[in-house]
Design a protein around this motif. Structure first.
Motif, PDB file in Angstrom:
ATOM      1  N   VAL A   1       1.063  -1.153  -0.034  1.00 27.87           N
ATOM      2  CA  VAL A   1      -0.008  -0.057   0.008  1.00 27.87           C
ATOM      3  C   VAL A   1       1.082   1.386   0.001  1.00 27.87           C
ATOM      4  CG1 VAL A   1      -1.787   1.234   1.426  1.00 27.87           C
ATOM      5  CG2 VAL A   1      -1.976  -1.206   1.235  1.00 27.87           C
ATOM      6  N   ALA A   2       0.559   2.087  -0.749  1.00 30.73           N
ATOM      7  CA  ALA A   2       1.517   3.480  -0.888  1.00 30.73           C
ATOM      8  C   ALA A   2       1.630   4.247   0.277  1.00 30.73           C
ATOM      9  CB  ALA A   2       0.932   4.246  -2.163  1.00 30.73           C
ATOM     10  N   PRO A   3       2.760   4.650   0.708  1.00 35.61           N
ATOM     11  CA  PRO A   3       2.763   5.442   1.811  1.00 35.61           C
ATOM     12  C   PRO A   3       2.333   6.842   1.447  1.00 35.61           C
ATOM     13  CG  PRO A   3       4.920   5.277   0.862  1.00 35.61           C
ATOM     14  CD  PRO A   3       4.156   4.416   0.037  1.00 35.61           C
ATOM     15  N   LEU A   4       1.896   7.711   2.656  1.00 32.79           N
ATOM     16  CA  LEU A   4       1.264   8.747   2.401  1.00 32.79           C
ATOM     17  C   LEU A   4       2.513  10.046   2.193  1.00 32.79           C
ATOM     18  CD1 LEU A   4      -1.307   8.880   5.287  1.00 32.79           C
ATOM     19  CD2 LEU A   4      -1.776   8.871   2.938  1.00 32.79           C
ATOM     20  N   SER A   5       2.235  10.816   1.619  1.00 35.00           N
ATOM     21  CA  SER A   5       3.290  12.000   1.406  1.00 35.00           C
ATOM     22  C   SER A   5       2.891  13.379   1.474  1.00 35.00           C
ATOM     23  CB  SER A   5       3.991  11.870   0.313  1.00 35.00           C
ATOM     24  OG  SER A   5       3.715  12.463  -0.770  1.00 35.00           O
ATOM     25  N   VAL A   6       3.690  14.256   2.313  1.00 29.44           N
ATOM     26  CA  VAL A   6       3.067  15.443   2.456  1.00 29.44           C
ATOM     27  C   VAL A   6       2.854  16.344   1.068  1.00 29.44           C
ATOM     28  CG1 VAL A   6       3.573  18.004   3.331  1.00 29.44           C
ATOM     29  CG2 VAL A   6       4.023  15.693   4.418  1.00 29.44           C
ATOM     30  N   ALA A   7       3.835  16.129   0.117  1.00 25.47           N
ATOM     31  CA  ALA A   7       3.682  16.780  -1.177  1.00 25.47           C
ATOM     32  C   ALA A   7       2.376  16.171  -1.776  1.00 25.47           C
ATOM     33  CB  ALA A   7       4.995  16.181  -2.072  1.00 25.47           C
ATOM     34  N   ALA A   8       1.983  14.933  -1.758  1.00 26.78           N
ATOM     35  CA  ALA A   8       0.821  14.535  -2.293  1.00 26.78           C
ATOM     36  C   ALA A   8      -0.367  15.257  -1.944  1.00 26.78           C
ATOM     37  CB  ALA A   8       0.603  12.962  -2.429  1.00 26.78           C
ATOM     38  N   LEU A   9      -0.462  15.213  -0.379  1.00 23.25           N
ATOM     39  CA  LEU A   9      -1.383  15.791   0.359  1.00 23.25           C
ATOM     40  C   LEU A   9      -1.646  17.307  -0.335  1.00 23.25           C
ATOM     41  CD1 LEU A   9      -1.075  14.232   3.991  1.00 23.25           C
ATOM     42  CD2 LEU A   9      -2.811  13.515   2.047  1.00 23.25           C
ATOM     43  N   ARG A  10      -0.399  17.843  -0.222  1.00 25.38           N
ATOM     44  CA  ARG A  10      -0.828  19.577  -0.836  1.00 25.38           C
ATOM     45  C   ARG A  10      -1.239  19.660  -1.882  1.00 25.38           C
ATOM     46  NH1 ARG A  10       4.695  21.470   0.597  1.00 25.38           N
ATOM     47  NH2 ARG A  10       4.123  21.084   2.639  1.00 25.38           N
ATOM     48  N   GLU A  11      -0.869  18.633  -2.852  1.00 21.58           N
ATOM     49  CA  GLU A  11      -1.281  18.498  -4.348  1.00 21.58           C
ATOM     50  C   GLU A  11      -2.735  18.432  -4.468  1.00 21.58           C
ATOM     51  OE1 GLU A  11       1.334  16.674  -7.101  1.00 21.58           O
ATOM     52  OE2 GLU A  11      -0.166  17.042  -8.806  1.00 21.58           O
ATOM     53  N   GLU A  12      -3.171  17.330  -3.709  1.00 21.22           N
ATOM     54  CA  GLU A  12      -4.615  16.892  -3.742  1.00 21.22           C
ATOM     55  C   GLU A  12      -5.410  17.980  -3.032  1.00 21.22           C
ATOM     56  OE1 GLU A  12      -5.076  13.011  -2.049  1.00 21.22           O
ATOM     57  OE2 GLU A  12      -4.321  12.218  -4.034  1.00 21.22           O
ATOM     58  N   THR A  13      -5.089  18.647  -2.171  1.00 21.74           N
ATOM     59  CA  THR A  13      -5.725  19.816  -1.468  1.00 21.74           C
ATOM     60  C   THR A  13      -5.977  20.888  -2.982  1.00 21.74           C
ATOM     61  OG1 THR A  13      -4.661  19.765   0.605  1.00 21.74           O
ATOM     62  CG2 THR A  13      -6.097  21.621   0.097  1.00 21.74           C
ATOM     63  N   PHE A  14      -4.903  21.124  -3.420  1.00 17.83           N
ATOM     64  CA  PHE A  14      -4.990  21.822  -4.711  1.00 17.83           C
ATOM     65  C   PHE A  14      -6.138  21.503  -5.637  1.00 17.83           C
ATOM     66  CE2 PHE A  14      -3.750  22.440  -8.959  1.00 17.83           C
ATOM     67  CZ  PHE A  14      -3.765  23.829  -9.225  1.00 17.83           C
ATOM     68  N   LEU A  15      -6.056  20.235  -5.792  1.00 10.89           N
ATOM     69  CA  LEU A  15      -6.795  19.590  -6.934  1.00 10.89           C
ATOM     70  C   LEU A  15      -8.365  19.678  -6.571  1.00 10.89           C
ATOM     71  CD1 LEU A  15      -4.910  16.496  -8.086  1.00 10.89           C
ATOM     72  CD2 LEU A  15      -5.191  18.444  -9.375  1.00 10.89           C
ATOM     73  N   ARG A  16      -8.626  19.330  -5.266  1.00 12.97           N
ATOM     74  CA  ARG A  16     -10.006  19.297  -4.779  1.00 12.97           C
ATOM     75  C   ARG A  16     -10.613  20.489  -5.016  1.00 12.97           C
ATOM     76  NH1 ARG A  16     -11.585  17.666   1.147  1.00 12.97           N
ATOM     77  NH2 ARG A  16     -13.690  17.935   0.907  1.00 12.97           N
ATOM     78  N   SER A  17      -9.792  21.486  -4.371  1.00 14.33           N
ATOM     79  CA  SER A  17     -10.167  23.083  -4.280  1.00 14.33           C
ATOM     80  C   SER A  17     -10.778  23.520  -5.712  1.00 14.33           C
ATOM     81  CB  SER A  17      -8.873  23.814  -3.720  1.00 14.33           C
ATOM     82  OG  SER A  17      -9.300  25.302  -3.654  1.00 14.33           O
ATOM     83  N   ALA A  18      -9.826  23.068  -6.646  1.00 18.52           N
ATOM     84  CA  ALA A  18     -10.057  23.360  -7.994  1.00 18.52           C
ATOM     85  C   ALA A  18     -11.353  22.728  -8.598  1.00 18.52           C
ATOM     86  CB  ALA A  18      -8.910  22.929  -8.944  1.00 18.52           C
ATOM     87  N   ILE A  19     -11.701  21.474  -8.198  1.00 15.69           N
ATOM     88  CA  ILE A  19     -12.970  20.954  -8.568  1.00 15.69           C
ATOM     89  C   ILE A  19     -14.058  21.582  -7.855  1.00 15.69           C
ATOM     90  CG2 ILE A  19     -14.211  18.737  -8.935  1.00 15.69           C
ATOM     91  CD1 ILE A  19     -11.145  17.436  -9.116  1.00 15.69           C
ATOM     92  N   GLU A  20     -14.008  21.500  -6.685  1.00 15.33           N
ATOM     93  CA  GLU A  20     -15.302  22.006  -5.739  1.00 15.33           C
ATOM     94  C   GLU A  20     -15.335  23.440  -5.946  1.00 15.33           C
ATOM     95  OE1 GLU A  20     -16.697  20.125  -2.833  1.00 15.33           O
ATOM     96  OE2 GLU A  20     -15.041  18.569  -2.442  1.00 15.33           O
TER      97      GLU A  20
END
Lengths: 240, 236
Positions: free
Chosen positions: A87-106
């Motif tokens: 199972v892929a580990p979490l990463s701070v960079a990925a969380l930051r990027e996903e926050t950006f993506l989610r904010s773009a979509i929502e």
């Protein structure tokens, strides 16, 4: 936000049956494993042994391999030839990027909904907000978590675009996992309701820029809560 | 505007053109054929035929088809096998909505955070686009157009943004292939890109968002017009 046992679970015994989902064998195995990864039944770093999984589901190795390949393409699993998939580990960079993506979509979702919303849709959102308030009064954390999700799902549904919610979920898979680790913070649900109200007000007034701004602010509030997770759960995070 | 209903598997790119595991290369070759419409909407993907074409066993082909199905490009029916999904206007509109959401957020961020090096790379791309347009090199222009968008994604500093935008925009990419790349559209594209570039240069995030919306909405307008003049092209 739900508390999750952080002990290493055996996992295998907690997997639901394949009959609980639809599609080809590989698709159903994918669906079950994906669910287990997202709710941390299989925590970051957990091994996914094909032979063990094939035995658990009573299938051959081929559909398991196929399912793991899809999970790897989604970024939920790290798979390399000759090495046990994990199972892929979490990463701070990925969380930051996903926050950006989610904010773009929502943001795009509320921009459209503010312009197209009907009175009936507004009433539905209003009811959901009142429900949120009642659940906070009751101290019902689980119920509030679900009502919060429903608020966002209603907005996505109001776009009339069937797959926006799937897309939104697909680009925030790591974020979804990280949120499972967050403990319910005193006061946060009450703040969340204030932020949801702002979004609602923008939509009610059909003021798209205000609704977008409120949604972005709301989603940005999660960021300070995510940062300490790396210190609290170092073994779930990728180094560097 | 006619799309072939035949799929000549010889048109599939050789596996040596791609990287990764066997299944990953089969996946990339099939995906390229689907997006370019070489594998036309609705056509059956026969596993034995594909195994023979690539000279591989069934399992990498099955794995590749499963991934394409997860992306919504292929539909698997238990009885009749797999086929390339039909074009649908609803799919196109969803993809256009998602892509616009991501591209607008990306360009706004880039306008606000861009370095001189980012701006230099975008300026070079603008020069290249204009030279290709002047020479009428449309196929190369198409790739430079895509590269311009990728430069913007890269300048956000987010590693997976390009891949995510590609995935959500797949049905838009596929439908875009229906638009004849006329000289007029090439020139309009350059004008629209120039407006995006100018806003990034001026570090004006709001103007950059608007310019990106104008650019992407134009594609939507053209596809809508095409679907009205050729109703048979899209599945209802």
């Amino acid at each position: 936000m739900r508390m999750t046992p952080v002990a290493e679970p055996s996992g295998m015994n907690d997997l639901p049956d394949l009959r609980s989902s639809a599609g080809s064998l590989a698709q159903r195995i994918h669906h079950v494993l994906r669910g287990a990864i997202l709710d941390l039944t299989f925590p970051p770093g957990a091994p996914l042994r094909k032979a063990e999984l094939a035995q658990r589901f009573g299938v051959s190795r081929a559909p398991v391999t196929e399912a793991i390949a899809i999970l790897a393409a989604e970024g939920l699993v790290v798979a390399m030839p000759q090495v046990t998939a994990r199972v892929a580990p979490l990463s701070v960079a990925a969380l930051r990027e996903e926050t950006f993506l989610r904010s773009a979509i929502e943001g795009a979702v509320v921009e459209q909904v503010a312009q197209t919303r009907t009175e009936a849709q507004l009433a539905q959102l209003g009811r959901n907000l009142r429900l949120q308030e009642l659940l906070v009064e009751d101290g019902d954390t689980r119920g509030f978590f679900e009502a919060d999700m429903e608020f966002h799902a209603l907005l996505q549904g109001f776009t009339g675009l069937d797959r926006v919610s799937d897309f939104a979920a697909q680009v925030s898979l790591q974020l979804h996992r990280a949120r499972q680790l967050l403990l319910p913070e005193a006061g946060r649900p009450a703040e969340t309701i204030v932020e949801h109200r702002e979004v609602f007000e923008g939509i009610r007034r059909q003021d798209a820029p205000a609704a977008v701004k409120a949604m972005r602010f709301h989603l940005g509030q999660l960021v300070p809560y995510l940062k300490p997770l790396e210190q609290t759960y170092p073994r779930y995070f990728r180094e560097g | 505007m006619d799309i072939s209903t035949e799929f000549n598997v010889e048109k599939l790119g050789d596996l040596s053109n791609f990287e990764g595991s066997l299944a990953a290369r089969v996946y990339q070759s099939l995906k390229q054929a689907i997006l370019s419409l070489d594998a036309p909407p609705g056509v059956a993907l026969r596993k034995p035929e594909l195994c023979a074409r690539f000279d591989v066993s069934r399992s990498p082909v099955a794995e590749a088809i499963a991934r394409l199905s997860a992306e919504g490009l292929v539909e698997i029916t238990p009885q009749s096998g797999s086929r390339v999904c039909y074009l649908s206007l609803a799919d196109f509109h969803e993809a256009a909505f998602m892509r616009k959401a991501l591209e607008q957020a990306a360009v706004e961020r880039v306008a606000e955070t861009r370095s001189e090096a980012d701006l230099g790379a975008l300026a070079r791309s603008m020069h290249r686009q204009k030279l290709l347009a002047a020479d009428g090199a449309r196929e190369e222009f198409f790739h430079t157009d895509e590269a311009f968008h990728e430069l913007i994604h890269a300048a956000t500093g987010f590693a997976r943004l390009s891949a995510q935008t590609e995935i959500v925009g797949l049905h838009m990419t596929r439908a875009r292939r229906l638009l004849l790349p006329g000289q007029r559209r090439v020139e309009d594209t350059i004008t629209e890109h120039q407006a995006i570039f100018d806003a990034i240069k001026a570090q004006d995030g709001e103007a950059a968002r608007k310019a990106m919306a104008v650019h992407l909405d134009e594609v939507t307008r053209l596809i809508d017009a095409l679907s009205e003049s050729h109703p048979g092209l899209f599945k209802p």
